[in-house]
Every structure is written in structure tokens, then in C-alpha cells.
Design a protein around this motif. Structure first.
Motif, PDB file in Angstrom:
ATOM      1  N   PRO A  21      47.042  53.818  24.452  1.00  0.00           N
ATOM      2  CA  PRO A  21      47.381  52.559  24.897  1.00  0.00           C
ATOM      3  C   PRO A  21      47.821  52.215  26.353  1.00  0.00           C
ATOM      4  CG  PRO A  21      47.374  52.136  22.445  1.00  0.00           C
ATOM      5  CD  PRO A  21      47.759  53.655  22.909  1.00  0.00           C
ATOM      6  N   SER A  22      48.627  52.935  26.709  1.00  0.00           N
ATOM      7  CA  SER A  22      49.394  52.851  27.830  1.00  0.00           C
ATOM      8  C   SER A  22      49.525  53.718  28.925  1.00  0.00           C
ATOM      9  CB  SER A  22      51.137  53.701  27.465  1.00  0.00           C
ATOM     10  OG  SER A  22      51.060  54.547  27.284  1.00  0.00           O
ATOM     11  N   ALA A  23      48.358  55.216  28.848  1.00  0.00           N
ATOM     12  CA  ALA A  23      47.874  55.587  29.412  1.00  0.00           C
ATOM     13  C   ALA A  23      46.438  54.776  30.237  1.00  0.00           C
ATOM     14  CB  ALA A  23      47.124  56.650  29.463  1.00  0.00           C
ATOM     15  N   LEU A  24      45.997  54.193  29.505  1.00  0.00           N
ATOM     16  CA  LEU A  24      44.624  53.631  29.620  1.00  0.00           C
ATOM     17  C   LEU A  24      45.014  52.639  30.758  1.00  0.00           C
ATOM     18  CD1 LEU A  24      41.626  53.828  29.566  1.00  0.00           C
ATOM     19  CD2 LEU A  24      41.796  52.164  27.450  1.00  0.00           C
ATOM     20  N   ARG A  25      45.641  51.808  29.648  1.00  0.00           N
ATOM     21  CA  ARG A  25      46.351  50.521  30.993  1.00  0.00           C
ATOM     22  C   ARG A  25      46.477  51.315  32.224  1.00  0.00           C
ATOM     23  NH1 ARG A  25      48.914  48.934  25.557  1.00  0.00           N
ATOM     24  NH2 ARG A  25      50.918  49.209  27.485  1.00  0.00           N
ATOM     25  N   ARG A  26      47.134  52.348  32.291  1.00  0.00           N
ATOM     26  CA  ARG A  26      47.254  52.720  33.756  1.00  0.00           C
ATOM     27  C   ARG A  26      46.446  52.692  34.019  1.00  0.00           C
ATOM     28  NH1 ARG A  26      50.945  58.137  33.080  1.00  0.00           N
ATOM     29  NH2 ARG A  26      50.100  58.493  34.761  1.00  0.00           N
ATOM     30  N   LEU A  27      45.240  53.501  33.693  1.00  0.00           N
ATOM     31  CA  LEU A  27      43.985  54.210  34.381  1.00  0.00           C
ATOM     32  C   LEU A  27      43.165  52.558  35.194  1.00  0.00           C
ATOM     33  CD1 LEU A  27      42.206  56.289  32.683  1.00  0.00           C
ATOM     34  CD2 LEU A  27      42.578  56.986  34.466  1.00  0.00           C
ATOM     35  N   VAL A  28      43.703  51.638  34.091  1.00  0.00           N
ATOM     36  CA  VAL A  28      42.783  49.865  33.960  1.00  0.00           C
ATOM     37  C   VAL A  28      43.059  49.265  35.524  1.00  0.00           C
ATOM     38  CG1 VAL A  28      42.200  47.519  33.688  1.00  0.00           C
ATOM     39  CG2 VAL A  28      41.917  49.684  31.635  1.00  0.00           C
ATOM     40  N   GLU A  29      44.386  49.439  35.671  1.00  0.00           N
ATOM     41  CA  GLU A  29      45.162  49.250  36.901  1.00  0.00           C
ATOM     42  C   GLU A  29      44.688  49.393  38.266  1.00  0.00           C
ATOM     43  OE1 GLU A  29      49.188  48.985  35.648  1.00  0.00           O
ATOM     44  OE2 GLU A  29      48.729  47.790  34.004  1.00  0.00           O
ATOM     45  N   ARG A  30      44.621  50.528  38.184  1.00  0.00           N
ATOM     46  CA  ARG A  30      44.442  51.220  39.184  1.00  0.00           C
ATOM     47  C   ARG A  30      42.855  51.209  39.383  1.00  0.00           C
ATOM     48  NH1 ARG A  30      45.879  57.525  40.185  1.00  0.00           N
ATOM     49  NH2 ARG A  30      44.891  57.970  42.765  1.00  0.00           N
ATOM     50  N   TYR A  31      42.165  51.297  38.566  1.00  0.00           N
ATOM     51  CA  TYR A  31      40.076  51.155  38.775  1.00  0.00           C
ATOM     52  C   TYR A  31      39.575  50.471  38.518  1.00  0.00           C
ATOM     53  CZ  TYR A  31      41.679  56.289  39.594  1.00  0.00           C
ATOM     54  OH  TYR A  31      42.789  57.491  40.167  1.00  0.00           O
ATOM     55  N   VAL A  32      40.087  48.757  37.608  1.00  0.00           N
ATOM     56  CA  VAL A  32      38.764  48.362  36.941  1.00  0.00           C
ATOM     57  C   VAL A  32      38.887  46.773  38.864  1.00  0.00           C
ATOM     58  CG1 VAL A  32      38.452  46.515  35.947  1.00  0.00           C
ATOM     59  CG2 VAL A  32      39.105  49.057  34.960  1.00  0.00           C
ATOM     60  N   LEU A  33      37.564  46.924  38.720  1.00  0.00           N
ATOM     61  CA  LEU A  33      37.750  45.332  39.532  1.00  0.00           C
ATOM     62  C   LEU A  33      38.702  44.573  38.844  1.00  0.00           C
ATOM     63  CD1 LEU A  33      34.049  46.481  40.814  1.00  0.00           C
ATOM     64  CD2 LEU A  33      36.394  46.996  42.247  1.00  0.00           C
ATOM     65  N   PRO A  34      38.324  43.990  40.877  1.00  0.00           N
ATOM     66  CA  PRO A  34      40.135  42.576  40.227  1.00  0.00           C
ATOM     67  C   PRO A  34      38.939  41.308  39.697  1.00  0.00           C
ATOM     68  CG  PRO A  34      39.871  43.477  42.682  1.00  0.00           C
ATOM     69  CD  PRO A  34      39.553  44.140  42.009  1.00  0.00           C
ATOM     70  N   SER A  35      37.829  41.720  40.010  1.00  0.00           N
ATOM     71  CA  SER A  35      36.703  40.910  40.208  1.00  0.00           C
ATOM     72  C   SER A  35      35.935  40.889  38.911  1.00  0.00           C
ATOM     73  CB  SER A  35      36.007  39.917  41.200  1.00  0.00           C
ATOM     74  OG  SER A  35      35.046  40.699  41.686  1.00  0.00           O
ATOM     75  N   ALA A  36      35.591  39.922  37.172  1.00  0.00           N
ATOM     76  CA  ALA A  36      34.956  40.421  36.384  1.00  0.00           C
ATOM     77  C   ALA A  36      33.101  40.213  37.019  1.00  0.00           C
ATOM     78  CB  ALA A  36      35.380  39.765  34.796  1.00  0.00           C
ATOM     79  N   PRO A  37      32.372  41.458  36.659  1.00  0.00           N
ATOM     80  CA  PRO A  37      31.330  40.766  37.436  1.00  0.00           C
ATOM     81  C   PRO A  37      30.449  39.874  36.056  1.00  0.00           C
ATOM     82  CG  PRO A  37      31.746  43.386  36.354  1.00  0.00           C
ATOM     83  CD  PRO A  37      32.518  42.586  35.989  1.00  0.00           C
ATOM     84  N   ALA A  38      29.423  38.739  36.648  1.00  0.00           N
ATOM     85  CA  ALA A  38      29.058  38.079  35.714  1.00  0.00           C
ATOM     86  C   ALA A  38      27.985  38.672  34.443  1.00  0.00           C
ATOM     87  CB  ALA A  38      28.513  37.012  36.204  1.00  0.00           C
ATOM     88  N   ALA A  39      27.620  39.554  34.560  1.00  0.00           N
ATOM     89  CA  ALA A  39      26.831  39.772  33.345  1.00  0.00           C
ATOM     90  C   ALA A  39      27.876  40.223  32.090  1.00  0.00           C
ATOM     91  CB  ALA A  39      25.867  41.267  33.635  1.00  0.00           C
ATOM     92  N   GLU A  40      29.424  40.879  32.487  1.00  0.00           N
ATOM     93  CA  GLU A  40      30.001  41.550  31.231  1.00  0.00           C
ATOM     94  C   GLU A  40      30.941  40.088  30.657  1.00  0.00           C
ATOM     95  OE1 GLU A  40      29.930  44.787  31.039  1.00  0.00           O
ATOM     96  OE2 GLU A  40      31.172  45.619  31.832  1.00  0.00           O
ATOM     97  N   ARG A  41      30.985  39.031  31.620  1.00  0.00           N
ATOM     98  CA  ARG A  41      31.960  37.807  31.219  1.00  0.00           C
ATOM     99  C   ARG A  41      30.137  37.478  30.031  1.00  0.00           C
ATOM    100  NH1 ARG A  41      33.068  37.585  36.898  1.00  0.00           N
ATOM    101  NH2 ARG A  41      31.244  36.052  37.054  1.00  0.00           N
ATOM    102  N   GLY A  42      29.813  37.525  30.741  1.00  0.00           N
ATOM    103  CA  GLY A  42      28.491  36.860  30.052  1.00  0.00           C
ATOM    104  C   GLY A  42      28.647  37.362  28.546  1.00  0.00           C
ATOM    105  N   ARG A  43      28.390  38.597  28.145  1.00  0.00           N
ATOM    106  CA  ARG A  43      28.772  39.553  26.761  1.00  0.00           C
ATOM    107  C   ARG A  43      29.742  38.946  25.897  1.00  0.00           C
ATOM    108  NH1 ARG A  43      28.931  45.250  28.869  1.00  0.00           N
ATOM    109  NH2 ARG A  43      28.383  45.579  26.423  1.00  0.00           N
ATOM    110  N   LEU A  44      30.904  38.568  26.625  1.00  0.00           N
ATOM    111  CA  LEU A  44      31.645  38.144  26.064  1.00  0.00           C
ATOM    112  C   LEU A  44      31.314  36.318  25.056  1.00  0.00           C
ATOM    113  CD1 LEU A  44      34.933  37.580  28.455  1.00  0.00           C
ATOM    114  CD2 LEU A  44      34.236  39.372  25.902  1.00  0.00           C
ATOM    115  N   ALA A  45      30.246  35.706  25.296  1.00  0.00           N
ATOM    116  CA  ALA A  45      29.465  34.813  24.811  1.00  0.00           C
ATOM    117  C   ALA A  45      29.408  35.497  23.005  1.00  0.00           C
ATOM    118  CB  ALA A  45      29.063  34.394  25.967  1.00  0.00           C
ATOM    119  N   ARG A  46      28.850  36.711  23.326  1.00  0.00           N
ATOM    120  CA  ARG A  46      28.334  37.072  22.364  1.00  0.00           C
ATOM    121  C   ARG A  46      29.174  37.187  21.210  1.00  0.00           C
ATOM    122  NH1 ARG A  46      25.290  42.539  24.481  1.00  0.00           N
ATOM    123  NH2 ARG A  46      24.291  41.719  26.170  1.00  0.00           N
TER     124      ARG A  46
END
Length: 210
Positions: A113-138
Motif C-alpha cells: 500500500p505504501s508503494a501504491l500511495r507513492r504512485l498515486v501521489e505522483r500520477y493521479v490527477l488532482p481532480s476526479a473525473p465526474a464519471a468516476e465520482r458517479g460510480r461511487l453512487a453504486r
């Protein structure tokens, strides 16, 4: 050659083929139908990212383990998103290689998990795409709780203790999360949690968000 020697020395593991680049890996995989592909990242013709994406999109795909220098480059992160089941460090000792390969063949994901967090911190865009946010509603509230704690690096046992649930119940919730969100495994659940904004970069493992 070193990888082949380590793997072929084991009675339960057999190297069925090798390939010099991504294109050859795709061809050989179609021909040989291996259970697991050790995929380098930077290769001529077709790189490891593109080859991993194509392999994992095939019916009944092999598991893919990315071979990396593990200073976590964008190709390795992309390979995870494409369906890889984790990393194998190029300079790993023989015993580490065998543990990792056997774990992935069992269906586990070899990604700290610590390594994955490092990846996410470096490469995930700061704003979540609306489609991804919408999937959370499931997800139900409890399923969101489980997903958030998985993303923060807690094990099923730790999540069970934190949410006052049985470990089997946690596994059931996580299985439903993967099914509802069409996610391959725990690693991809963590990536989704960050990309959807459920968990933010900088959240401490095990911390609640207000």
C-alpha cells in the motif's frame, strides 16, 4: 537468464517461453497460453504498458507481473491501471522472486500500500473525473467505508476491527465493491478510491476524513 534459472529450478514452476519485446510477448502468449507473464516496462516495438493492456483485455488473460526498477515510473503505474497484478523488482533476490510469482499465481496482488500511495501521489490527477465520482453512487455507505480503508492500506483484519465487523463480512463487502465498480482486484480498488476522490492524497493510513 537469471529469472529463468530461478523459476525453472522449482518443481512447481515452468518457464514456457521468452520474448524480446512487447509484440513478441503478445504473439508468444497467444501461442503458449501461460498462467503468468513477467512483463518488462521499456521495450522496443510494443512497450510493456501497451502489451499489458492488450493481454489483460483478452478472454481468460494470463496474470501480468510488471518487472520494474521500482523507482515507480509512470509506465509501472499505467501497467497497474491496464490490469497488471503488481511489481517484481529487477534486482530482487531469488526467494523474493519466487514468493512474488507464487502469490500472483494464487490470485494475490503484490503491491505494498505504501508503494501504491507513492504512485498515486505522483500520477493521479488532482481532480476526479465526474464519471468516476458517479460510480461511487453504486456503493452502499458500508461498502464506501471498506473501500476507503483498503485505499489507506489497512488489511481485512484491521478493517474488521475498525468497523466492528467479521473478517468474512469485510471480504464480502470488498467483493461487492469490486463487482459493482468492475474492478479487477485490490490494487485497482485503491487506484479508483483516489481517482474518484473518495480518498485524498495526503490522507494518513487509517485516518478518517471529516
Amino acid at each position: 537468464m537469471g529469472l529463468r534459472m530461478v523459476l525453472d529450478s522449482q518443481p512447481d514452476l515452468t518457464v514456457v517461453g521468452e520474448a524480446a519485446d512487447g509484440r513478441a510477448a503478445l504473439e508468444r502468449s497467444a501461442e503458449l497460453r501461460p498462467d503468468l507473464v513477467l512483463m518488462d516496462v521499456r521495450m522496443p516495438e510494443v512497450d510493456g504498458l501497451a502489451a499489458t493492456r492488450e493481454l489483460c483485455a483478452r478472454p481468460s488473460p494470463p496474470k501480468v507481473l510488471v518487472v520494474t526498477t521500482f523507482d515507480l515510473d509512470e509506465y509501472a503505474y499505467g501497467a497497474l491501471r491496464a490490469g497488471a497484478s503488481g511489481f517484481l523488482v529487477k534486482d530482487a533476490l531469488g526467494e523474493e522472486i519466487l514468493v512474488t510469482v507464487r502469490a500472483v499465481l494464487r490470485g494475490d496482488v503484490m503491491m505494498a500500500p505504501s508503494a501504491l500511495r507513492r504512485l498515486v501521489e505522483r500520477y493521479v490527477l488532482p481532480s476526479a473525473p465526474a464519471a468516476e465520482r458517479g460510480r461511487l453512487a453504486r456503493l452502499t455507505d458500508r461498502e464506501r467505508d471498506v473501500l476507503a480503508l483498503v485505499a489507506r492500506g489497512l488489511s481485512n483484519t484491521e478493517i474488521a476491527a475498525r468497523l466492528f465487523l467479521g473478517e468474512t463480512t469485510v471480504k464480502t463487502h470488498l467483493g461487492r465493491v469490486l463487482g459493482k465498480l468492475d474492478l479487477r482486484d485490490r490494487v485497482h480498488a485503491v487506484i479508483f478510491a483516489y481517482e474518484s476522490g473518495l480518498v485524498r492524497v495526503g490522507d494518513r493510513p487509517g485516518a478518517d476524513r471529516g
